[in-house]
Design an enzyme around this catalytic site. Structure first.
Site, PDB file in Angstrom:
ATOM      1  N   LYS A 166       6.438  23.708 -12.799  1.00 19.10           N
ATOM      2  CA  LYS A 166       5.658  22.477 -12.580  1.00 19.10           C
ATOM      3  C   LYS A 166       5.204  22.385 -11.119  1.00 19.10           C
ATOM      4  CE  LYS A 166       4.748  17.765 -13.290  1.00 19.10           C
ATOM      5  NZ  LYS A 166       4.911  16.562 -14.043  1.00 19.10           N
ATOM      6  N   HIS A 189      -0.583  16.568 -25.519  1.00 16.39           N
ATOM      7  CA  HIS A 189      -0.469  15.150 -25.143  1.00 16.39           C
ATOM      8  C   HIS A 189      -1.561  14.267 -25.749  1.00 16.39           C
ATOM      9  CE1 HIS A 189       2.581  16.573 -22.460  1.00 16.39           C
ATOM     10  NE2 HIS A 189       2.754  15.403 -21.889  1.00 16.39           N
ATOM     11  N   HIS A 225       8.383  10.061 -26.572  1.00 14.64           N
ATOM     12  CA  HIS A 225       7.239  10.758 -25.982  1.00 14.64           C
ATOM     13  C   HIS A 225       7.329  12.271 -26.248  1.00 14.64           C
ATOM     14  CE1 HIS A 225       4.119  11.848 -23.126  1.00 14.64           C
ATOM     15  NE2 HIS A 225       4.968  12.681 -22.552  1.00 14.64           N
ATOM     16  N   HIS A 227      -0.351  11.304 -27.674  1.00  9.45           N
ATOM     17  CA  HIS A 227      -0.540   9.904 -27.278  1.00  9.45           C
ATOM     18  C   HIS A 227      -1.077   9.073 -28.442  1.00  9.45           C
ATOM     19  CE1 HIS A 227      -0.699  10.692 -22.639  1.00  9.45           C
ATOM     20  NE2 HIS A 227       0.522  10.776 -23.146  1.00  9.45           N
ATOM     21  N   ASN A 253      -0.781  18.919 -19.960  1.00 10.80           N
ATOM     22  CA  ASN A 253      -1.011  17.944 -21.030  1.00 10.80           C
ATOM     23  C   ASN A 253      -1.094  18.604 -22.398  1.00 10.80           C
ATOM     24  OD1 ASN A 253      -1.155  15.829 -19.141  1.00 10.80           O
ATOM     25  ND2 ASN A 253      -3.292  16.321 -18.705  1.00 10.80           N
ATOM     26  N   ARG A 310      -3.914  21.590 -13.399  1.00 14.78           N
ATOM     27  CA  ARG A 310      -2.807  20.685 -13.741  1.00 14.78           C
ATOM     28  C   ARG A 310      -2.964  20.101 -15.151  1.00 14.78           C
ATOM     29  NH1 ARG A 310       0.371  16.069 -10.170  1.00 14.78           N
ATOM     30  NH2 ARG A 310       1.668  15.382 -11.902  1.00 14.78           N
ATOM     31  N   LYS A 329       2.898  11.708 -10.527  1.00 14.27           N
ATOM     32  CA  LYS A 329       2.129  10.810 -11.412  1.00 14.27           C
ATOM     33  C   LYS A 329       2.983   9.590 -11.714  1.00 14.27           C
ATOM     34  CE  LYS A 329      -0.927  13.737 -14.125  1.00 14.27           C
ATOM     35  NZ  LYS A 329      -1.243  14.165 -15.501  1.00 14.27           N
ATOM     36  N   GLU A 381       8.853  19.228 -23.680  1.00 16.68           N
ATOM     37  CA  GLU A 381       8.150  19.421 -22.402  1.00 16.68           C
ATOM     38  C   GLU A 381       8.582  20.736 -21.733  1.00 16.68           C
ATOM     39  OE1 GLU A 381       5.697  17.490 -21.599  1.00 16.68           O
ATOM     40  OE2 GLU A 381       6.144  15.353 -21.809  1.00 16.68           O
ATOM     41  N   GLU A 421      -4.979  16.797 -10.398  1.00 15.46           N
ATOM     42  CA  GLU A 421      -5.484  17.166 -11.729  1.00 15.46           C
ATOM     43  C   GLU A 421      -7.008  17.253 -11.792  1.00 15.46           C
ATOM     44  OE1 GLU A 421      -3.225  15.604 -15.119  1.00 15.46           O
ATOM     45  OE2 GLU A 421      -5.085  15.634 -16.264  1.00 15.46           O
ATOM     46  N   ARG A 449       0.808  -1.245   0.000  1.00 13.21           N
ATOM     47  CA  ARG A 449       0.000   0.000   0.000  1.00 13.21           C
ATOM     48  C   ARG A 449       0.831   1.281   0.000  1.00 13.21           C
ATOM     49  NH1 ARG A 449      -2.919  -2.924   3.806  1.00 13.21           N
ATOM     50  NH2 ARG A 449      -4.693  -3.975   2.868  1.00 13.21           N
TER      51      ARG A 449
HETATM   52  P1  NAD Z   1      13.212   6.972 -21.302  1.00 14.02           P
HETATM   53  O1  NAD Z   1      13.066   6.801 -19.866  1.00 14.02           O
HETATM   54  O2  NAD Z   1      12.869   5.827 -22.195  1.00 14.02           O
HETATM   55  O3  NAD Z   1      14.711   7.441 -21.620  1.00 14.02           O
HETATM   56  C1  NAD Z   1      15.102   7.649 -22.949  1.00 14.02           C
HETATM   57  C2  NAD Z   1      16.390   6.856 -23.265  1.00 14.02           C
HETATM   58  O4  NAD Z   1      17.498   7.465 -22.614  1.00 14.02           O
HETATM   59  C3  NAD Z   1      16.361   5.420 -22.783  1.00 14.02           C
HETATM   60  O5  NAD Z   1      16.982   4.613 -23.759  1.00 14.02           O
HETATM   61  C4  NAD Z   1      17.229   5.451 -21.516  1.00 14.02           C
HETATM   62  O6  NAD Z   1      17.827   4.216 -21.231  1.00 14.02           O
HETATM   63  C5  NAD Z   1      18.253   6.483 -21.891  1.00 14.02           C
HETATM   64  N1  NAD Z   1      18.905   7.198 -20.803  1.00 14.02           N
HETATM   65  C6  NAD Z   1      18.341   7.686 -19.687  1.00 14.02           C
HETATM   66  N2  NAD Z   1      19.220   8.455 -19.015  1.00 14.02           N
HETATM   67  C7  NAD Z   1      20.374   8.429 -19.712  1.00 14.02           C
HETATM   68  C8  NAD Z   1      21.630   9.044 -19.549  1.00 14.02           C
HETATM   69  N3  NAD Z   1      21.867   9.895 -18.562  1.00 14.02           N
HETATM   70  N4  NAD Z   1      22.605   8.773 -20.449  1.00 14.02           N
HETATM   71  C9  NAD Z   1      22.351   7.943 -21.504  1.00 14.02           C
HETATM   72  N5  NAD Z   1      21.178   7.370 -21.741  1.00 14.02           N
HETATM   73  C10 NAD Z   1      20.195   7.614 -20.850  1.00 14.02           C
HETATM   74  O7  NAD Z   1      12.334   8.206 -21.840  1.00 14.02           O
HETATM   75  P2  NAD Z   1      12.013   9.654 -21.230  1.00 14.02           P
HETATM   76  O8  NAD Z   1      11.865  10.513 -22.404  1.00 14.02           O
HETATM   77  O9  NAD Z   1      12.920  10.038 -20.155  1.00 14.02           O
HETATM   78  O10 NAD Z   1      10.567   9.434 -20.553  1.00 14.02           O
HETATM   79  C11 NAD Z   1       9.414   9.155 -21.290  1.00 14.02           C
HETATM   80  C12 NAD Z   1       8.378   8.588 -20.360  1.00 14.02           C
HETATM   81  O11 NAD Z   1       8.038   9.550 -19.377  1.00 14.02           O
HETATM   82  C13 NAD Z   1       7.075   8.201 -21.039  1.00 14.02           C
HETATM   83  O12 NAD Z   1       6.686   6.922 -20.614  1.00 14.02           O
HETATM   84  C14 NAD Z   1       6.091   9.229 -20.538  1.00 14.02           C
HETATM   85  O13 NAD Z   1       4.779   8.750 -20.493  1.00 14.02           O
HETATM   86  C15 NAD Z   1       6.627   9.539 -19.189  1.00 14.02           C
HETATM   87  N6  NAD Z   1       6.229  10.832 -18.635  1.00 14.02           N
HETATM   88  C16 NAD Z   1       5.701  10.840 -17.376  1.00 14.02           C
HETATM   89  C17 NAD Z   1       5.339  12.029 -16.809  1.00 14.02           C
HETATM   90  C18 NAD Z   1       4.827  12.056 -15.396  1.00 14.02           C
HETATM   91  O14 NAD Z   1       4.402  13.103 -14.939  1.00 14.02           O
HETATM   92  N7  NAD Z   1       4.890  10.961 -14.680  1.00 14.02           N
HETATM   93  C19 NAD Z   1       5.506  13.229 -17.501  1.00 14.02           C
HETATM   94  C20 NAD Z   1       6.035  13.193 -18.776  1.00 14.02           C
HETATM   95  C21 NAD Z   1       6.400  11.977 -19.334  1.00 14.02           C
HETATM   96  N1  GLY Z   2       3.118  15.533 -17.182  1.00 11.47           N
HETATM   97  C1  GLY Z   2       1.813  15.896 -16.775  1.00 11.47           C
HETATM   98  C2  GLY Z   2       1.624  16.016 -15.312  1.00 11.47           C
HETATM   99  O1  GLY Z   2       2.520  15.740 -14.540  1.00 11.47           O
HETATM  100  O2  GLY Z   2       0.576  16.375 -14.881  1.00 11.47           O
END
Ligand code: NAD
Ligand code: GLY
Length: 365
Positions: free
Chosen positions: A227, A248, A265, A252, A245, A241, A143, A185, A237, A121
């Site tokens: 943020k 997005h 992304h 998506h 998006n 908030r 999130k 972003e 949200e 939990r």
């Molecule tokens: P990712 O985590 O896939 O990283 C991109 C690539 O970079 C991967 O191959 C990873 O292994 C590599 N990498 C990471 N750090 C590195 C470093 N320092 N040096 C070399 N390589 C490195 O992608 P991302 O763009 O970081 O994240 C995308 C994800 O984030 C999506 O799933 C998206 O939905 C999510 N997201 C979440 C939120 C949220 O609020 N939770 C907000 C925006 C995006």
């Molecule tokens: N990336 C959208 C949020 O955190 O609300």
């Protein structure tokens, strides 16, 4: 090192931003946790680069760490991988006072956070983001989620971290494509929330492309500040908030049509922002000159991939599968000038306008 608080009552936490501060993680964690056990979630690529430094730093402060490595890629942000990590947590007899720590980009962060939210939990969660996207967006705000075959981030929770440690020097090893993807972003904060930040990006575009250290620190700090401000107003949200998006819902749909492999992304978010900007232009929310300023900035930063030539009707259908649907209406975030927004519910009767915006984004005019 700069410290930025995210003020959420009893869930308040700090974001630490600095150069080469990965080695301080153990010391920073000791300030907020008395546990002795940390489960570090990462992938083989990131772990081989930064795992040792992180584990050494935890060890120095008396933390025993276990590592769970997931395969690299968005397609592994799923329930199956979450279950594997949960099994590791059970095998290691992780107790409720343990910490789950994400080392990596948004994918590792979202997955680790999801596990932290549901294991017994909810355990304390720490984010150590290593991509630009994760440092300016996904590591802040709580999130956490995994994808469902029929929709992105469909299964998740709000689970705030206990702290976020942002070491901007980790970006030196990031592939340029991933770096640029994160800029999408960053610019969104300027477009929908702070015109002055948009100008800052315009005025520093060359330094940003070159990853100038001082500029990068400022960019990350300001993004996290914006943020946090938004999340502080609306943690779950229910209102404002949603503006985070921007682009997005279009994005998506593009990500899904590309089977999560074609586009990053952040790239999909840029494409979606373009479509949103054309829709805003058609609705009289954005001047032609403002649209051009946005497109020009994308171009200068080298993040102007163009909207892919998927059938616009298919993109629209994909948008209807998004979470951001309220009462069967698509909820879209549109720029209102630069630095302001409109949240609009578009019903089926508006389908033509949305499709027209996709077509204009595809043609680039
Ligand atoms: P990712 O985590 O896939 O990283 C991109 C690539 O970079 C991967 O191959 C990873 O292994 C590599 N990498 C990471 N750090 C590195 C470093 N320092 N040096 C070399 N390589 C490195 O992608 P991302 O763009 O970081 O994240 C995308 C994800 O984030 C999506 O799933 C998206 O939905 C999510 N997201 C979440 C939120 C949220 O609020 N939770 C907000 C925006 C995006
Ligand atoms: N990336 C959208 C949020 O955190 O609300």
């Amino acid at each position: 090192m700069r410290e930025l608080p995210v003020k959420l009552g009893e869930r308040t936490y700090s974001i630490f931003i600095g150069t080469s501060i990965l080695g301080n993680t153990g010391e920073l964690l000791r300030r907020v946790s008395g546990t002795y056990k940390v489960l570090v979630v990462s992938n083989p690529k990131v772990f081989s680069l930064y795992g040792k430094k992180l584990l050494d730093s935890l060890g120095e402060r008396g933390f025993e760490s276990i590592t769970a490595l997931m395969p690299d890629g968005e397609e592994f942000k799923n329930m199956e991988e979450a279950i594997k990590i949960l099994n590791q947590a059970v095998d290691a007899k992780l107790e409720r006072n343990a910490v789950i720590m994400a080392l990596g980009g948004g994918v590792a962060g979202d997955l680790a956070g999801f596990v932290a939210a549901i294991y017994q939990r909810g355990l304390d969660f720490v984010q150590v983001p290593t991509t630009l996207l994760a440092q300016v967006d996904s590591s802040v705000g709580g999130k956490v989620a995994v994808n469902h075959p029929r929709g992105k981030n469909m299964i998740g929770a709000f689970h705030q971290p206990r702290m976020v440690v942002i070491d901007s020097s980790t970006l030196s090893t990031l592939a340029q494509r991933d770096y640029l993807s994160g800029l999408g972003e960053v610019i969104k904060y300027g477009i929908i929330y702070e015109a002055e930040f948009f100008s800052f990006i315009e005025n520093n575009a060359e330094k940003i492309i070159k990853k100038d250290e001082g500029c990068l620190q400022e960019l990350i700090y300001r993004s996290c500040r914006i943020k946090s401000e938004i999340v502080e107003q609306d943690e779950k949200e229910m209102g404002v908030r949603a503006i985070l998006n921007l682009g997005h819902t279009f994005g998506h749909a593009v990500e899904k049509l590309g089977e999560y492999q074609e586009y990053r992304h952040g790239e999909a978010v840029v494409m979606g922002t373009m479509a949103a900007a054309y829709l805003a232009l058609d609705m009289g929310l954005l001047e032609q000159s403002e649209l051009e300023r946005i497109l020009e900035l994308f171009k200068r930063l080298g993040i102007s991939p163009g909207f892919p030539s998927y059938d616009p009707a298919q993109v629209y259908d994909g948008m209807l599968n998004d979470k951001k649907i309220a009462n069967k209406k698509l909820r879209l975030i549109l720029p209102r000038g630069i630095g302001d927004y409109l949240i609009t519910d578009t019903a089926d009767k508006d389908k033509k306008e949305v499709i027209k915006a996709i077509e204009r984004a595809q043609k680039g005019k």
